[in-house]
Design an enzyme around this catalytic site. Structure first.
Site, PDB file in Angstrom:
ATOM      1  N   LYS A   1      -7.717   1.397  -2.264  1.00  0.00           N
ATOM      2  CA  LYS A   1      -7.257   0.975  -0.933  1.00  0.00           C
ATOM      3  C   LYS A   1      -7.412   2.123   0.061  1.00  0.00           C
ATOM      4  O   LYS A   1      -7.854   1.921   1.202  1.00  0.00           O
ATOM      5  CB  LYS A   1      -5.801   0.509  -1.003  1.00  0.00           C
ATOM      6  CG  LYS A   1      -5.199   0.032   0.339  1.00  0.00           C
ATOM      7  CD  LYS A   1      -5.750  -1.301   0.803  1.00  0.00           C
ATOM      8  CE  LYS A   1      -5.282  -1.687   2.202  1.00  0.00           C
ATOM      9  NZ  LYS A   1      -3.936  -2.249   2.262  1.00  0.00           N
TER      10      LYS A   1
ATOM     11  N   THR B   1       0.856  -1.182   0.000  1.00  0.00           N
ATOM     12  CA  THR B   1       0.000   0.000   0.000  1.00  0.00           C
ATOM     13  C   THR B   1       0.893   1.233   0.000  1.00  0.00           C
ATOM     14  O   THR B   1       1.662   1.460   0.930  1.00  0.00           O
ATOM     15  CB  THR B   1      -0.912   0.013   1.247  1.00  0.00           C
ATOM     16  OG1 THR B   1      -1.793  -1.095   1.172  1.00  0.00           O
ATOM     17  CG2 THR B   1      -1.727   1.303   1.317  1.00  0.00           C
TER      18      THR B   1
ATOM     19  N   LYS C   1      -0.064   4.953   8.582  1.00  0.00           N
ATOM     20  CA  LYS C   1       0.523   5.209   7.257  1.00  0.00           C
ATOM     21  C   LYS C   1      -0.582   5.350   6.196  1.00  0.00           C
ATOM     22  O   LYS C   1      -0.571   6.285   5.380  1.00  0.00           O
ATOM     23  CB  LYS C   1       1.463   4.056   6.869  1.00  0.00           C
ATOM     24  CG  LYS C   1       2.193   4.261   5.544  1.00  0.00           C
ATOM     25  CD  LYS C   1       2.863   2.973   5.025  1.00  0.00           C
ATOM     26  CE  LYS C   1       1.846   2.031   4.408  1.00  0.00           C
ATOM     27  NZ  LYS C   1       2.427   0.917   3.638  1.00  0.00           N
TER      28      LYS C   1
END
Lengths: 290, 290
Positions: free
Chosen positions: A172, A97, A240
């Site tokens: 995502k 990701t 993150k």
């Protein structure tokens, strides 16, 4: 089949995914900086490459599962210059990701060398990786996606082509907004229930059964009530992901106050030992009350 | 059975609940300030009381579904002094969502007159009320709850005794935290998906299938994508419920930043015509971007 896969980045997720590819019969060459992580794969029939460059040079499709964007940039374009070793016409698949715009940059830089690139972040955690039941959200050229669909299907159950380069990563980011706020929904309701002296198990049954219900409520809340804050998915990774969400939403001129609050909360959690706990450990921020 | 029910507060929910009680064969006397709302019930066999006091005087159990705490206080203890007309040993059941502490006050005031009181807020909306599939969260004395269990079972599917007076309302507050934040989870993920140019239907399929999944995602998101912001549950009622959440959490010394943000967002929404829309109309706050 017939194509040879390279695999770089053998953490918990990467190792489980590489194992599934070996079990499905793909020829696979693996590289990891910590060499001991390739030992188990070697027993399953993987070749072990002595360097990232040699891994890249001998595969048709290079699968990357490093922890973040900068480490992928360094692998491909840094001192080891792994991208130089990739054959023209080969394909890089990034399962990590990373920021959508970073995925676009990497795809563009590889494209200039005649190398294809798909961004393909996953969800479903270590269990999904082990059981080959990941959700995989893919961005890139449709034709390249179609060529690698067999690889994705060896790793996951729900494979979604979302559009051009970066769109897998954007999906995502969209997903992680909903995960983070669902965790908050579960957390704050449990905190009030406990502090108000309600039976938490009885409360949880009600919360699961109606409009308050969610994957988070059904999966994380029971772990919390049993005192289990171990990661499935790390709190530091949620932080993150939320940083990516906020960069992208700001770039689009969007204000997402819920996502913004979740970033702040995970930042507070990750300043302490909470970083290494699961993302459902958000409740630790409230425990001075619990 | 055999006991006679009174019903005051015939909005959408109250009317549907009273109808279910009549269908199950309970003798029922109804009162509503707007007399036309009793007409349909009358056809189903309800007596119509000419005043709240006469309704109270002729029933064993008085069921109240007025919109908020102050209107219940006024009914019972204001100029009409309905509480004076209740027989000693009779029971008041409050289905409305009110502040837990207000439920405690009302129960104490009724108790001084020898009248029992249960707080029994519901969730499940107008559809749950019509189908007799409500969740009902009850606070009060266990013995009194047991005596009225048949009435609750005529109205709902999940009947939960949560503890002493106010605990039903507290459970409802706990539930509404999770509902509100789940709506935010669904909303902000859809907003980013749309603004990033992703196919919203494809995004929704992914969001529903994993850790981002929720009742909100499965039920509200499809309505939003089809442009339907009509209430099941009113935005203005969500605001009222969140105000209760924050009063109660502050009284407990708790800080719930997620719930606090949701209260602010619903307050902004309800300053305009959004108040009369469904609680999933939260997305209207983001539509200057959509």
């Amino acid at each position: 089949m017939g194509k040879k896969l390279g695999f770089i980045g053998l953490g918990i997720m990467g190792t489980a995914m590489a194992e599934n590819l070996l079990k499905k019969g793909y020829p696979l060459i693996a590289f990891n900086r910590s060499a001991h992580k390739t030992a188990a794969l070697s027993k399953l029939g993987a070749e072990v490459a002595p360097s990232a460059a040699e891994c890249a040079a001998s595969c048709d499709v290079l699968l990357i599962n490093l922890p973040d964007g900068p480490s992928i940039q360094e692998l491909l374009f840094g001192p080891s210059a792994t991208a130089q070793s990739l054959r023209s016409g080969s394909t890089v698949v990034i399962f990590s990701t990373i920021a959508p715009r970073e995925a676009v940059q990497i795809a563009r830089a590889l494209g200039e060398k005649g190398i294809n690139c798909l961004d393909a972040p996953v969800s479903g955690g270590d269990i999904g990786a082990k059981n080959a039941s990941l959700s995989i959200m893919v961005g890139g050229e449709r034709q390249i996606f179609d060529q690698q669909l067999d690889v994705f299907e060896a790793l996951g159950k729900k494979i979604s082509f979302m559009g051009k380069s970066g769109c897998g990563q954007m999906m995502k980011a969209v997903n992680q907004i909903a995960v983070a706020l669902s965790v908050a929904a579960m957390t704050e309701s449990l905190v009030l229930a406990k502090n108000a002296g309600l039976d938490q198990q009885a409360a949880l049954e009600i919360l699961q059964s109606g409009a308050a219900g969610s994957w988070s409520m059904s999966n994380y809340a029971p772990r919390i009530l049993s005192g289990d804050l171990k990661p499935g998915f790390f709190a530091k990774h949620m932080l993150k992901d939320l940083q990516i969400v906020l960069e992208e939403s700001r770039a689009l001129g969007l204000s997402l106050p819920g996502a913004n609050l979740m970033k702040e909360l995970y930042q507070s959690l990750c300043e302490g030992p909470g970083a290494e706990l699961g993302n459902h450990a958000l409740i630790e921020l409230y425990t001075r009350h619990c």
